[in-house]
Design a protein around this motif. Structure first.
Motif, PDB file in Angstrom:
ATOM      1  N   SER A 474      39.917  -4.005  25.097  1.00 47.80           N
ATOM      2  CA  SER A 474      38.347  -4.325  24.480  1.00 47.80           C
ATOM      3  C   SER A 474      37.696  -4.761  25.804  1.00 47.80           C
ATOM      4  CB  SER A 474      38.058  -4.876  23.477  1.00 47.80           C
ATOM      5  OG  SER A 474      38.363  -6.812  24.166  1.00 47.80           O
ATOM      6  N   ASP A 475      37.052  -3.990  25.847  1.00 46.84           N
ATOM      7  CA  ASP A 475      36.041  -4.699  27.349  1.00 46.84           C
ATOM      8  C   ASP A 475      36.033  -6.195  27.231  1.00 46.84           C
ATOM      9  OD1 ASP A 475      34.730  -2.488  27.850  1.00 46.84           O
ATOM     10  OD2 ASP A 475      33.250  -2.152  26.719  1.00 46.84           O
ATOM     11  N   VAL A 476      35.328  -7.190  27.714  1.00 43.93           N
ATOM     12  CA  VAL A 476      34.989  -8.934  27.699  1.00 43.93           C
ATOM     13  C   VAL A 476      34.290  -9.124  26.955  1.00 43.93           C
ATOM     14  CG1 VAL A 476      34.842 -10.696  28.621  1.00 43.93           C
ATOM     15  CG2 VAL A 476      35.462  -9.160  30.419  1.00 43.93           C
ATOM     16  N   LEU A 477      34.112  -9.736  25.685  1.00 47.07           N
ATOM     17  CA  LEU A 477      33.277 -10.175  24.461  1.00 47.07           C
ATOM     18  C   LEU A 477      32.053 -10.819  25.184  1.00 47.07           C
ATOM     19  CD1 LEU A 477      36.641 -10.756  21.481  1.00 47.07           C
ATOM     20  CD2 LEU A 477      35.060  -9.380  21.704  1.00 47.07           C
ATOM     21  N   SER A 478      31.115 -10.124  24.504  1.00 48.43           N
ATOM     22  CA  SER A 478      29.785 -11.142  24.565  1.00 48.43           C
ATOM     23  C   SER A 478      29.738 -12.565  23.673  1.00 48.43           C
ATOM     24  CB  SER A 478      28.784 -10.620  24.968  1.00 48.43           C
ATOM     25  OG  SER A 478      28.893  -9.257  23.832  1.00 48.43           O
ATOM     26  N   GLU A 479      30.810 -12.454  22.905  1.00 49.68           N
ATOM     27  CA  GLU A 479      30.207 -13.471  21.822  1.00 49.68           C
ATOM     28  C   GLU A 479      31.804 -13.729  21.077  1.00 49.68           C
ATOM     29  OE1 GLU A 479      28.274 -10.627  18.246  1.00 49.68           O
ATOM     30  OE2 GLU A 479      26.907 -11.970  19.479  1.00 49.68           O
ATOM     31  N   ASP A 480      31.927 -14.973  19.930  1.00 47.37           N
ATOM     32  CA  ASP A 480      32.799 -15.093  19.814  1.00 47.37           C
ATOM     33  C   ASP A 480      33.437 -14.038  18.163  1.00 47.37           C
ATOM     34  OD1 ASP A 480      33.559 -17.135  20.753  1.00 47.37           O
ATOM     35  OD2 ASP A 480      33.311 -18.930  19.107  1.00 47.37           O
ATOM     36  N   LEU A 481      34.626 -13.960  18.865  1.00 49.92           N
ATOM     37  CA  LEU A 481      34.851 -12.596  17.503  1.00 49.92           C
ATOM     38  C   LEU A 481      35.713 -13.026  16.683  1.00 49.92           C
ATOM     39  CD1 LEU A 481      35.137  -9.593  16.318  1.00 49.92           C
ATOM     40  CD2 LEU A 481      36.484  -8.828  17.761  1.00 49.92           C
ATOM     41  N   THR A 482      35.816 -13.498  15.067  1.00 51.26           N
ATOM     42  CA  THR A 482      36.570 -14.142  13.981  1.00 51.26           C
ATOM     43  C   THR A 482      37.411 -12.879  13.123  1.00 51.26           C
ATOM     44  OG1 THR A 482      34.964 -16.455  13.993  1.00 51.26           O
ATOM     45  CG2 THR A 482      37.260 -14.940  12.387  1.00 51.26           C
ATOM     46  N   LEU A 483      38.860 -12.653  13.344  1.00 55.36           N
ATOM     47  CA  LEU A 483      39.699 -11.952  12.703  1.00 55.36           C
ATOM     48  C   LEU A 483      40.334 -12.450  11.593  1.00 55.36           C
ATOM     49  CD1 LEU A 483      41.351  -9.355  15.356  1.00 55.36           C
ATOM     50  CD2 LEU A 483      38.849  -9.325  14.265  1.00 55.36           C
ATOM     51  N   ALA A 484      39.753 -12.186   9.926  1.00 57.35           N
ATOM     52  CA  ALA A 484      40.328 -13.566   9.448  1.00 57.35           C
ATOM     53  C   ALA A 484      40.794 -11.986   8.071  1.00 57.35           C
ATOM     54  CB  ALA A 484      38.874 -14.069   8.123  1.00 57.35           C
ATOM     55  N   GLY A 485      42.096 -12.792   7.330  1.00 55.43           N
ATOM     56  CA  GLY A 485      42.424 -11.955   5.736  1.00 55.43           C
ATOM     57  C   GLY A 485      43.592 -11.329   6.925  1.00 55.43           C
ATOM     58  N   GLU A 486      43.412 -10.244   5.786  1.00 55.28           N
ATOM     59  CA  GLU A 486      45.126  -9.000   6.360  1.00 55.28           C
ATOM     60  C   GLU A 486      44.114  -7.597   6.998  1.00 55.28           C
ATOM     61  OE1 GLU A 486      44.355  -7.485   2.201  1.00 55.28           O
ATOM     62  OE2 GLU A 486      45.768  -8.775   0.865  1.00 55.28           O
ATOM     63  N   ILE A 487      45.082  -7.522   7.589  1.00 53.64           N
ATOM     64  CA  ILE A 487      45.469  -7.101   8.753  1.00 53.64           C
ATOM     65  C   ILE A 487      46.416  -5.447   8.192  1.00 53.64           C
ATOM     66  CG2 ILE A 487      45.548  -6.287  11.015  1.00 53.64           C
ATOM     67  CD1 ILE A 487      45.960  -9.426  11.737  1.00 53.64           C
ATOM     68  N   VAL A 488      46.078  -4.495   8.488  1.00 52.83           N
ATOM     69  CA  VAL A 488      47.185  -3.036   8.411  1.00 52.83           C
ATOM     70  C   VAL A 488      47.075  -2.250   9.431  1.00 52.83           C
ATOM     71  CG1 VAL A 488      45.444  -1.931   7.108  1.00 52.83           C
ATOM     72  CG2 VAL A 488      47.778  -1.912   6.568  1.00 52.83           C
ATOM     73  N   ALA A 489      48.059  -1.791  10.101  1.00 51.95           N
ATOM     74  CA  ALA A 489      47.811  -0.920  10.990  1.00 51.95           C
ATOM     75  C   ALA A 489      48.258   0.954  10.089  1.00 51.95           C
ATOM     76  CB  ALA A 489      49.322  -0.802  11.682  1.00 51.95           C
ATOM     77  N   ARG A 490      47.316   1.584  10.768  1.00 51.58           N
ATOM     78  CA  ARG A 490      47.224   2.884   9.750  1.00 51.58           C
ATOM     79  C   ARG A 490      47.342   3.433  11.037  1.00 51.58           C
ATOM     80  NH1 ARG A 490      46.521   1.688   4.640  1.00 51.58           N
ATOM     81  NH2 ARG A 490      44.903   0.451   3.897  1.00 51.58           N
ATOM     82  N   LEU A 491      48.978   4.058  10.930  1.00 49.71           N
ATOM     83  CA  LEU A 491      49.059   5.466  12.889  1.00 49.71           C
ATOM     84  C   LEU A 491      49.168   6.050  11.718  1.00 49.71           C
ATOM     85  CD1 LEU A 491      51.854   3.016  14.529  1.00 49.71           C
ATOM     86  CD2 LEU A 491      48.602   2.863  14.008  1.00 49.71           C
TER      87      LEU A 491
END
Length: 638
Positions: A474-491
């Protein structure tokens, strides 16, 4: 290689250890001064006797609850004059005084009976039925005996265990004894097709040296039976370099010559798919009718058992409205919460001082003391979760959380990762996967080990430089980004071959001015560090069903969807988010031949071939969304 050290590493997550020798001496002195030890052969309903040690407080001025652990790893030391150096889940609970109970499970060490890995649960716990036994009935019968035969108890029982003992804790939840009022499964195995020996159907080749522990039946003994089983396999290659050792081993069919009489290896080979053998050993469908307090504990960086604690908590929560159900996930590797070394780190990443002590004193101790002794008001949230990016504890009323926005990560040309943006769905990204030159799972040479752990936060720059690894940043984050919970890859993928694995990794890219912490080794450069945050591997043949695998049709675009397990990680302002995709990760995961064969454990050297893998721009990694849609449904079947 010193295999006695290797064995110690295997069991490190299954017991409470401390590197502070003075504290260890103080604990040992406290045990001997304050507890009496007795050994018993407790009869089960079928007549089998299970070896059990009981430590009772010498102070008889009050009644005490039981706190019990059942284990396949030995209740040693044996002999009533030989005491453990510490008791219970922590030194705090040991000093609070409980009747501590340790039991060798059926068929292990000094207990009678036949051993069965992940013994299937049998519904209908009836003590009058002398034939049908499982881990729940053995726990039930043990509790019944303890209540009647150990004096000065208050009629309440708690249980805990880490890893396999954590599974035995979870297996005792359904049809539990009425006196069982508090249970803490910690790093519990839920299903051997998704925990420990397999991940999403792929075999963890890094577990090869664990098989002699689990694959041999013994008569009651105080001596280990597995030390000599490694000799031949150990001599087959250079154990100082695990990658080189496992490559020289060749196809998995060669393991048979080293483990000719290992019944668990034979079971693994003969059941390559999620058939009835594995389904019967899945504890999740049986977690019903639970009405007592359950606190499941796990580590975000547990390479062995991450699936188990998350899914046991969610299943108990969904099916048992009367249960006082909660979960704790900290910045730990396998079992690290049970010991305190002064600071918490995973590989090169530092998470703070006394993190395990905080858990032991402020979470685990009040949980057991309240439910078993009636002490204090229990002011714990349902989910006590550690944000591994901000490096701080957070409290949630429900998990997965509902108040953190979901995020979609998509892939674009020139290695661009888009956050909540659309992309060209017709774009294609290609790589050649070669099982004869697999991607290493770690950036550093690591010796042969039972279960690698450090790599869970490892620097991924070694992988991003390879042509067989797709890297999106990604580009450099301009603010905090919280990832929470379940993750799924859909390829969306297409293969030139008929089978392949898929490894998806979520990575936190540090800024150029990142500084080392107090635990960072001198040779590690934190500027631009690509920290592994979450990963999962998926065996492509199981994309529609884990029990009925299918080959790919070369050139045909197909869906490959799979969960990566939950996360709570804040990517800080100035950092970047990265996704990597590849198809080998060795020797953590075994090599898929990439030519479809009915049984990879029986594949020949000639079956291994290169494959061109195409990933389409319509693929997405979703965080915080429902992970169930289009995931093979038979994960939770039966």
């Amino acid at each position: 290689m010193n295999f006695r050290i290797l064995v110690a590493a295997l069991f490190l997550g299954f017991a409470t250890f401390s590197v502070d020798l003075k504290a260890q001496d103080k604990d040992s002195l406290f045990v001997r001064s304050n507890y009496d030890k007795h050994e018993y052969q407790i009869p089960m309903r079928d007549g089998t006797k299970l070896f059990t040690t009981v430590y009772t407080p010498r102070d008889k001025s009050k009644k005490y609850p039981f706190l019990m652990q059942r284990t396949p790893y030995s209740v040693a030391p044996y002999g009533e004059d030989n005491y453990k150096k510490s008791l219970g889940p922590s030194p705090y609970l040991m000093r609070d005084k409980y009747i501590f109970v340790y039991q060798d499970v059926r068929g292990r060490w000094m207990s009678e009976g036949d051993y069965d890995n992940m013994r299937p649960f049998i519904k209908g716990n009836n003590p009058k039925n002398k034939k049908d036994i499982d881990e729940s009935s053995d726990t039930f019968d043990t509790i019944e005996w303890l209540l009647k035969n150990i004096k000065n108890n208050n009629g309440k029982v708690g249980q805990w265990g880490i890893s396999y003992p954590g599974h035995y804790t979870a297996a005792a939840l359904p049809e539990a004894h009425p006196a069982l009022v508090a249970s803490s499964p910690q790093a519990p195995i839920a299903d051997f097709f998704f925990d420990d020996f397999h991940h999403m159907g792929a075999f963890l080749q890094s577990y090869l040296f664990a098989y002699p522990v689990f694959g041999h039946q013994t008569e009651p003994t105080t001596e280990s039976w597995y030390m000599d089983k490694w000799t031949k396999l150990q001599a087959s290659g250079n154990t100082a370099d695990g990658y080189d050792f496992h490559m020289n081993l060749g196809p998995l069919k060669n393991v048979k010559q080293y483990y000719p009489d290992d019944f668990f290896w034979e079971q693994t080979v003969e059941h390559p798919n999620y058939d009835e053998f594995w389904q019967k050993r899945n504890i999740l469908p049986h977690l019903n009718g639970i009405d007592h307090a359950v606190m499941t504990v796990g580590g975000w960086y547990d390479a062995e058992d991450l699936y188990g604690p998350l899914n046991i908590y969610k299943t108990v929560e969904a099916n048992n409205p009367k249960a006082k159900n909660s979960i704790v996930m900290g910045p730990w590797s396998h079992g690290d919460w049970a010991r305190e070394r002064g600071y918490q780190a995973v590989n090169h990443i530092y998470y703070g001082d006394s993190v395990s002590t905080f858990y032991q004193k402020n979470i685990e101790r009040p949980f057991f003391n309240h439910h078993l002794k009636g002490e204090g008001q229990l002011d714990l949230p349902e989910a006590y979760m550690f944000d591994t990016g901000l490096k701080t504890w957070k409290e949630f009323a429900v998990w997965p959380p509902k108040d953190i926005p979901p995020v979609k990560l998509r892939f674009a040309k020139n290695g661009k990762l888009l956050i909540n943006e659309q992309t060209d769905e017709e774009a294609t990204f290609k790589y050649i996967s070669d099982p004869d030159n697999p991607v290493p799972y770690t950036s550093e040479t690591e010796s042969v080990t039972f279960t690698p752990r450090r790599f869970m936060t490892d620097d991924q720059r070694h992988a991003s430089r390879r042509p067989d690894v797709l890297t999106f940043e990604s580009d450099v984050l301009s603010e905090d980004l919280t990832l929470a919970g379940e993750i799924v890859a859909r390829l969306k993928v297409a293969l030139s071959s008929t089978d392949a694995d898929f490894v998806v990794k979520l990575i936190d890219v540090y800024p150029g001015d990142a500084k080392p912490s107090k635990i960072t080794p001198e040779h590690v450069v934190m500027s631009g560090y690509q920290q592994l945050v979450r990963h999962e591997v998926f065996r492509g043949r199981f994309r529609n069903s884990f029990s009925e695998p299918e080959p790919f049709k070369p050139g045909e675009v197909e869906d490959v969807n799979f969960p990566l397990q939950d996360i709570l990680h804040t990517f800080k302002k100035g950092h970047k988010v990265m996704i990597q995709i590849h198809s080998t990760w060795f020797p953590y995961i075994d090599r898929n031949p990439q030519k479809y064969v009915d049984n990879i454990y029986k594949a020949d050297e000639s079956d291994f071939q290169k494959a061109e893998i195409t990933v389409y721009g319509s693929s997405v990694v979703e965080v915080g969304e429902d992970q169930s849609m289009n995931i093979p449904v038979d994960i939770y079947k039966k």
